[in-house]
Design a protein around this motif. Structure first.
Motif, PDB file in Angstrom:
ATOM      1  N   LEU A  42      37.007  34.743  40.454  1.00 19.65           N
ATOM      2  CA  LEU A  42      36.391  36.002  40.000  1.00 19.65           C
ATOM      3  C   LEU A  42      36.937  37.191  40.782  1.00 19.65           C
ATOM      4  O   LEU A  42      37.265  38.231  40.203  1.00 19.65           O
ATOM      5  CB  LEU A  42      34.869  35.922  40.129  1.00 19.65           C
ATOM      6  CG  LEU A  42      34.185  34.901  39.225  1.00 19.65           C
ATOM      7  CD1 LEU A  42      32.713  34.751  39.603  1.00 19.65           C
ATOM      8  CD2 LEU A  42      34.347  35.261  37.767  1.00 19.65           C
ATOM      9  N   GLU A  95      40.606  37.793  39.812  1.00 22.04           N
ATOM     10  CA  GLU A  95      40.711  38.377  38.467  1.00 22.04           C
ATOM     11  C   GLU A  95      40.356  39.863  38.514  1.00 22.04           C
ATOM     12  O   GLU A  95      40.997  40.691  37.869  1.00 22.04           O
ATOM     13  CB  GLU A  95      39.808  37.624  37.495  1.00 22.04           C
ATOM     14  CG  GLU A  95      40.111  37.952  36.066  1.00 22.04           C
ATOM     15  CD  GLU A  95      39.384  37.057  35.085  1.00 22.04           C
ATOM     16  OE1 GLU A  95      39.913  36.891  33.981  1.00 22.04           O
ATOM     17  OE2 GLU A  95      38.291  36.552  35.409  1.00 22.04           O
ATOM     18  N   LYS A  96      39.347  40.206  39.302  1.00 20.20           N
ATOM     19  CA  LYS A  96      38.955  41.612  39.443  1.00 20.20           C
ATOM     20  C   LYS A  96      40.086  42.435  40.068  1.00 20.20           C
ATOM     21  O   LYS A  96      40.334  43.572  39.670  1.00 20.20           O
ATOM     22  CB  LYS A  96      37.687  41.705  40.300  1.00 20.20           C
ATOM     23  CG  LYS A  96      37.126  43.098  40.420  1.00 20.20           C
ATOM     24  CD  LYS A  96      35.833  43.110  41.214  1.00 20.20           C
ATOM     25  CE  LYS A  96      35.303  44.523  41.315  1.00 20.20           C
ATOM     26  NZ  LYS A  96      34.074  44.587  42.091  1.00 20.20           N
ATOM     27  N   LYS A  97      40.784  41.836  41.036  1.00 23.17           N
ATOM     28  CA  LYS A  97      41.908  42.508  41.704  1.00 23.17           C
ATOM     29  C   LYS A  97      43.205  42.411  40.898  1.00 23.17           C
ATOM     30  O   LYS A  97      44.240  42.903  41.325  1.00 23.17           O
ATOM     31  CB  LYS A  97      42.140  41.899  43.097  1.00 23.17           C
ATOM     32  CG  LYS A  97      41.001  42.127  44.062  1.00 23.17           C
ATOM     33  CD  LYS A  97      40.998  43.552  44.496  1.00 23.17           C
ATOM     34  CE  LYS A  97      39.974  43.793  45.581  1.00 23.17           C
ATOM     35  NZ  LYS A  97      39.899  45.187  45.951  1.00 23.17           N
ATOM     36  N   LYS A  98      43.127  41.717  39.746  1.00 23.42           N
ATOM     37  CA  LYS A  98      44.267  41.496  38.860  1.00 23.42           C
ATOM     38  C   LYS A  98      45.386  40.694  39.536  1.00 23.42           C
ATOM     39  O   LYS A  98      46.567  40.892  39.269  1.00 23.42           O
ATOM     40  CB  LYS A  98      44.793  42.817  38.291  1.00 23.42           C
ATOM     41  CG  LYS A  98      43.745  43.551  37.473  1.00 23.42           C
ATOM     42  CD  LYS A  98      44.355  44.618  36.613  1.00 23.42           C
ATOM     43  CE  LYS A  98      43.367  45.460  35.876  1.00 23.42           C
ATOM     44  NZ  LYS A  98      42.300  44.879  35.176  1.00 23.42           N
TER      45      LYS A  98
END
Length: 157
Positions: A46, A49-52
């Motif tokens: 998670l 994914e938030k930090k790409k």
């Protein structure tokens, strides 16, 4: 992929078919560490994914595709590697590093991308390997502490 639901379900279930070969004692001994590292990995997924750092694809709602990988092959592989290498830290480090190098550089990442599980975005393979290596240290450390505390409990009785 038209059979993706079947694939995700197989990805989750097939590794669990090896549990009888693991043995009851090893399963009970290493399951807490495997659950811990799988949960830690989900949190890391998670965050990443938030930090790409990577992209996680949709799975079968309410689960994303990485859940099928994490609670299938990753959790079961954690049990097996601990069974064969726990208590032999140099062997654990070498085995874990070889497994992660093979996964990252010899097709595992291509597998994840091809089957729409996950793909790297902003991370290099070396950075991803470093994350895997650190996760491996956390797994071993958790098991070491768990083993130590269980040994201490039994010696106090």
């Amino acid at each position: 992929m038209k059979n993706s639901k079947l694939f995700y379900i197989a990805l989750l279930i097939v590794p669990w078919l090896t549990i009888p070969f693991l043995g009851r004692n090893a399963f009970k001994k290493y399951l807490p560490a495997a659950i811990f590292i799988t949960t830690f990995t989900k949190a890391l997924d998670l965050f990443g994914e938030k930090k790409k750092w990577w992209r996680i694809y949709k799975g079968i709602p309410p689960l994303d595709s990485a859940n099928f990988f994490n609670f299938g092959p990753y959790l079961i592989a954690s049990l097996w590697i601990l069974k064969f290498t726990f208590g032999k830290f140099p062997l654990y480090l070498i085995s874990n590093l070889i497994l992660h190098i093979c996964f990252i550089y010899l097709g595992g990442l291509k597998f994840l991308k091809h089957y729409k599980i996950a793909s790297l975005e902003k991370l290099t393979k070396l950075q991803y390997l470093t994350i895997h290596f650190l996760r491996g240290l956390i797994l071993y450390g958790f098991q070491y502490i768990n083993n130590f505390s269980n040994t201490k409990k039994h010696s106090n009785k």
